[in-house]
Design an enzyme around this catalytic site. Structure first.
Site: not given
Length: 173
Positions: A97-98, A109, A136, A143, A145
Site C-alpha cells: 500500500i503505497y 491508505g 515504520n 495495520y 488499527k
C-alpha cells in the site's frame, strides 16, 4: 476523501505504477538507506520489465488511487503461489500500500486497504497478511488499527542492507 477514485490497474498503467512506486518508496525509505542501496533497489524493483511482469501476473492485482486525474497511491495484492512467502490458498497478501507523502493523513491508505479487504472477501479468503518494516511505526499502527496482529518476522533486503519486517495477519472468517 470523496474525490479519491480507485481503478484496477492494467498493463496500460505501467508507467503510473512505476512512478508511484519509485516516488513513494524513495519518500519513505531514502533517509534510512544508502544512496547506492536505494538506487539499486529502485532500478531492480521498478524496472519496466519487473513492473510489466507483476501487472501481467494473474495472481496479483493492482489498484490505483486517483485524486481527480492525479495518481496518488496504489495497492498490490497477491494470491496463491504469487504471495511472497506464505503461499496459502486461503490467504491474500497485501504486498504494497503505497501513498505519496502529499496524501498522507488524507485516508488514501485506508481506502486502498478497504479495497484489499473487499478483494479478500470476494475471494472468500480466510485471512490477509503482510510484512511491514519494524522501523515504520506509522504503518504498524495503521495495520493494528485495522485488526492485524504480529505473527512472525522476515528479512527484507534493500540493496545490500538486510532489514527486518514484522509479518502481520488478520483473520477474516
Amino acid at each position: 476523501m470523496d474525490h479519491i477514485q480507485i481503478t484496477k490497474a492494467t498493463i496500460a498503467d505501467l508507467e503510473t505504477v512505476q512512478m508511484i512506486g519509485r516516488q513513494t518508496f524513495f519518500e519513505t525509505f531514502a533517509e534510512s538507506n544508502t544512496e547506492e542501496d536505494m538506487n539499486n533497489y529502485l532500478q531492480e524493483n521498478f524496472s519496466e520489465e519487473k513492473v510489466a511482469a507483476e501487472l501481467s501476473n494473474t495472481g496479483s492485482q493492482f489498484f490505483i488511487a486517483w485524486d481527480d486525474a492525479i495518481p496518488v497511491g496504489y495497492l498490490k495484492v497477491n494470491t496463491g503461489n504469487t504471495q511472497t512467502e506464505l503461499q496459502d490458498n486461503t490467504s491474500l497478501e497485501i504486498e504494497r500500500i503505497y501513498v505519496k507523502s502529499s496524501h498522507h493523513g488524507k485516508k488514501v491508505g485506508q481506502i486502498l486497504y478497504d479495497k484489499a479487504l473487499e478483494t479478500a472477501q470476494l475471494q472468500n479468503k480466510v485471512f490477509m497478511w503482510l510484512g511491514v518494516w519494524e522501523e515504520n511505526p506509522r504503518a504498524i499502527r495503521f495495520y493494528e488499527k485495522n485488526g492485524f496482529v504480529a505473527f512472525d518476522k522476515h528479512i527484507f533486503k534493500t540493496g545490500k542492507d538486510e532489514q527486518t519486517d514484522i509479518m502481520m495477519k488478520k483473520v477474516l472468517q
